[in-house]
Motif scaffolding. Structure first.
Motif, PDB file in Angstrom:
ATOM      1  N   ASN A  42      12.135   2.872  -7.741  1.00 20.29           N
ATOM      2  CA  ASN A  42      11.714   2.847  -6.345  1.00 20.29           C
ATOM      3  C   ASN A  42      10.187   2.823  -6.279  1.00 20.29           C
ATOM      4  O   ASN A  42       9.526   3.675  -6.875  1.00 20.29           O
ATOM      5  CB  ASN A  42      12.254   4.069  -5.609  1.00 20.29           C
ATOM      6  CG  ASN A  42      13.757   4.011  -5.432  1.00 20.29           C
ATOM      7  OD1 ASN A  42      14.324   2.935  -5.246  1.00 20.29           O
ATOM      8  ND2 ASN A  42      14.418   5.159  -5.493  1.00 20.29           N
ATOM      9  N   ILE A  43       9.655   1.849  -5.568  1.00 14.78           N
ATOM     10  CA  ILE A  43       8.211   1.726  -5.457  1.00 14.78           C
ATOM     11  C   ILE A  43       7.749   2.510  -4.235  1.00 14.78           C
ATOM     12  O   ILE A  43       8.060   2.148  -3.089  1.00 14.78           O
ATOM     13  CB  ILE A  43       7.770   0.254  -5.348  1.00 14.78           C
ATOM     14  CG1 ILE A  43       8.352  -0.568  -6.511  1.00 14.78           C
ATOM     15  CG2 ILE A  43       6.243   0.175  -5.332  1.00 14.78           C
ATOM     16  CD1 ILE A  43       7.965  -0.075  -7.895  1.00 14.78           C
ATOM     17  N   ALA A  44       7.027   3.590  -4.457  1.00 14.69           N
ATOM     18  CA  ALA A  44       6.469   4.398  -3.384  1.00 14.69           C
ATOM     19  C   ALA A  44       4.986   4.063  -3.269  1.00 14.69           C
ATOM     20  O   ALA A  44       4.611   2.889  -3.256  1.00 14.69           O
ATOM     21  CB  ALA A  44       6.701   5.884  -3.636  1.00 14.69           C
ATOM     22  N   SER A  45       4.127   5.052  -3.213  1.00 20.90           N
ATOM     23  CA  SER A  45       2.684   4.820  -3.078  1.00 20.90           C
ATOM     24  C   SER A  45       1.955   6.117  -3.363  1.00 20.90           C
ATOM     25  O   SER A  45       2.441   7.203  -3.017  1.00 20.90           O
ATOM     26  CB  SER A  45       2.358   4.353  -1.656  1.00 20.90           C
ATOM     27  OG  SER A  45       0.965   4.394  -1.411  1.00 20.90           O
ATOM     28  N   ASP A  46       0.792   6.007  -3.977  1.00 23.35           N
ATOM     29  CA  ASP A  46       0.032   7.239  -4.214  1.00 23.35           C
ATOM     30  C   ASP A  46      -0.544   7.805  -2.916  1.00 23.35           C
ATOM     31  O   ASP A  46      -1.009   8.942  -2.892  1.00 23.35           O
ATOM     32  CB  ASP A  46      -1.055   7.031  -5.276  1.00 23.35           C
ATOM     33  CG  ASP A  46      -2.280   6.282  -4.773  1.00 23.35           C
ATOM     34  OD1 ASP A  46      -2.206   5.639  -3.715  1.00 23.35           O
ATOM     35  OD2 ASP A  46      -3.318   6.334  -5.460  1.00 23.35           O
ATOM     36  N   THR A  47      -0.472   7.045  -1.812  1.00 27.75           N
ATOM     37  CA  THR A  47      -0.911   7.608  -0.529  1.00 27.75           C
ATOM     38  C   THR A  47      -0.093   8.845  -0.168  1.00 27.75           C
ATOM     39  O   THR A  47      -0.592   9.750   0.502  1.00 27.75           O
ATOM     40  CB  THR A  47      -0.773   6.581   0.607  1.00 27.75           C
ATOM     41  OG1 THR A  47       0.591   6.146   0.704  1.00 27.75           O
ATOM     42  CG2 THR A  47      -1.671   5.387   0.369  1.00 27.75           C
ATOM     43  N   ALA A  48       1.164   8.884  -0.624  1.00 28.97           N
ATOM     44  CA  ALA A  48       2.010  10.040  -0.345  1.00 28.97           C
ATOM     45  C   ALA A  48       1.638  11.244  -1.199  1.00 28.97           C
ATOM     46  O   ALA A  48       2.051  12.368  -0.897  1.00 28.97           O
ATOM     47  CB  ALA A  48       3.480   9.679  -0.589  1.00 28.97           C
ATOM     48  N   LEU A  49       0.855  11.033  -2.245  1.00 27.61           N
ATOM     49  CA  LEU A  49       0.449  12.119  -3.132  1.00 27.61           C
ATOM     50  C   LEU A  49      -0.882  12.734  -2.714  1.00 27.61           C
ATOM     51  O   LEU A  49      -1.150  13.892  -3.032  1.00 27.61           O
ATOM     52  CB  LEU A  49       0.359  11.610  -4.576  1.00 27.61           C
ATOM     53  CG  LEU A  49       1.652  11.019  -5.157  1.00 27.61           C
ATOM     54  CD1 LEU A  49       1.414  10.500  -6.566  1.00 27.61           C
ATOM     55  CD2 LEU A  49       2.777  12.045  -5.155  1.00 27.61           C
ATOM     56  N   TRP A  50      -1.715  11.944  -2.022  1.00 29.76           N
ATOM     57  CA  TRP A  50      -3.004  12.511  -1.601  1.00 29.76           C
ATOM     58  C   TRP A  50      -3.156  12.607  -0.086  1.00 29.76           C
ATOM     59  O   TRP A  50      -4.132  13.174   0.413  1.00 29.76           O
ATOM     60  CB  TRP A  50      -4.181  11.750  -2.217  1.00 29.76           C
ATOM     61  CG  TRP A  50      -4.426  10.339  -1.763  1.00 29.76           C
ATOM     62  CD1 TRP A  50      -3.850   9.211  -2.246  1.00 29.76           C
ATOM     63  CD2 TRP A  50      -5.356   9.890  -0.771  1.00 29.76           C
ATOM     64  NE1 TRP A  50      -4.345   8.089  -1.624  1.00 29.76           N
ATOM     65  CE2 TRP A  50      -5.285   8.475  -0.708  1.00 29.76           C
ATOM     66  CE3 TRP A  50      -6.261  10.546   0.071  1.00 29.76           C
ATOM     67  CZ2 TRP A  50      -6.048   7.714   0.155  1.00 29.76           C
ATOM     68  CZ3 TRP A  50      -7.033   9.769   0.943  1.00 29.76           C
ATOM     69  CH2 TRP A  50      -6.925   8.376   0.975  1.00 29.76           C
ATOM     70  N   GLY A  51      -2.155  12.123   0.665  1.00 30.33           N
ATOM     71  CA  GLY A  51      -2.186  12.294   2.112  1.00 30.33           C
ATOM     72  C   GLY A  51      -3.179  11.399   2.812  1.00 30.33           C
ATOM     73  O   GLY A  51      -4.012  11.868   3.598  1.00 30.33           O
TER      74      GLY A  51
END
Length: 252
Positions: free
Chosen positions: A143-152
């Motif tokens: 599943n391709i998510a995003s590092d935007t979800a890790l740093w807000g």
């Protein structure tokens, strides 16, 4: 990486352009048979035809991730085209403009559409593919998510929330599908230079480059190797994991 996926049968969503297209190209080069799915049906058909003309086994199909019936139809098409399916890459997604409205200005329709495609679409596509992945005896879901979800990342809340949901959902999937010998992992790319990010303001690109341990722009080739690994026989005991691939902008 040459022939790392020899004989593997894959469905890749969001494969008409950007990261999804690069995944499809590199998977074919690594020996895989690939069904490429995207709502941009003319473009994905053109790209699959180009790969076929190069001697690869690539087939295109239209996919609307907001339509449950279309998702089921694509799963059936992939199963009939490939037989058992070894891997699914859920790359299809939509984003709102980076640097756009803040959480107080975000429109309800935007929130609902992003959640429908990115979260519900990922779940339904995975659900529809479970029988085919289980039949292979060694299924993989990336599943391709995003590092935007890790740093807000600010002013991108609908997208950030959807990708955070994909990360959490993938962990639950890994628990539930492990008994079927299906591995489920999440990849979190950083901001990557491709068609899908052409609209991103320069200051956001600069933020990433200046904040990375490897201080340069990210390109699709930086991400693809990790996807191929997770799809390969090398990753048969890797599941439920979240892997940021962003040059060290976020450590996990």
């Amino acid at each position: 990486m040459n022939k790392l996926l020899e004989g593997k049968r894959l469905l890749i969503t969001g494969a008409a352009r950007g990261l999804g297209l690069d995944f499809a190209r590199r998977a074919c080069a690594a020996g895989a048979r690939v069904v490429m799915a995207d709502i941009l049906d003319e473009l994905v058909t053109e790209e699959a035809r180009a790969l076929a003309e190069q001697g690869h086994d690539a087939t295109a199909v239209r996919l609307d991730l907001a339509d449950p019936d279309a998702i089921d139809a694509v799963a059936k098409f992939a199963g009939e085209t490939l037989g058992a399916v070894d891997g699914l890459v859920n790359c299809g997604a939509i984003a709102t403009g980076i640097g756009g409205p803040d959480m107080c200005e975000l429109e309800l329709d935007t929130w609902d559409r992003v959640a429908t495609v990115n979260v519900r679409g990922t779940w339904l596509m995975s659900r529809a593919m479970v029988p085919y992945l289980a039949a292979s005896g060694r299924g993989r879901i990336v599943n391709i998510a995003s590092d935007t979800a890790l740093w807000g990342a600010p002013r991108l809340m609908a997208y950030v929330a959807s990708k955070g949901a994909v990360i959490s959902m993938s962990r639950s999937m890994a628990r539930e599908l492990g008994p079927k010998n299906i591995c489920v992992n999440t990849l979190c790319p950083g901001l990557t230079l491709c068609e899908a990010t052409e609209y991103v303001p320069q200051d956001r690109h600069d933020l990433y480059v200046n904040g990375r341990a490897i201080a340069r722009e990210q390109v699709p080739e930086d991400v693809t190797g990790s996807v191929l690994y997770l799809l390969s026989d090398l990753a048969g005991f890797v599941t439920g994991q979240t892997l940021p691939v962003n040059g060290g902008f976020v450590f996990n």
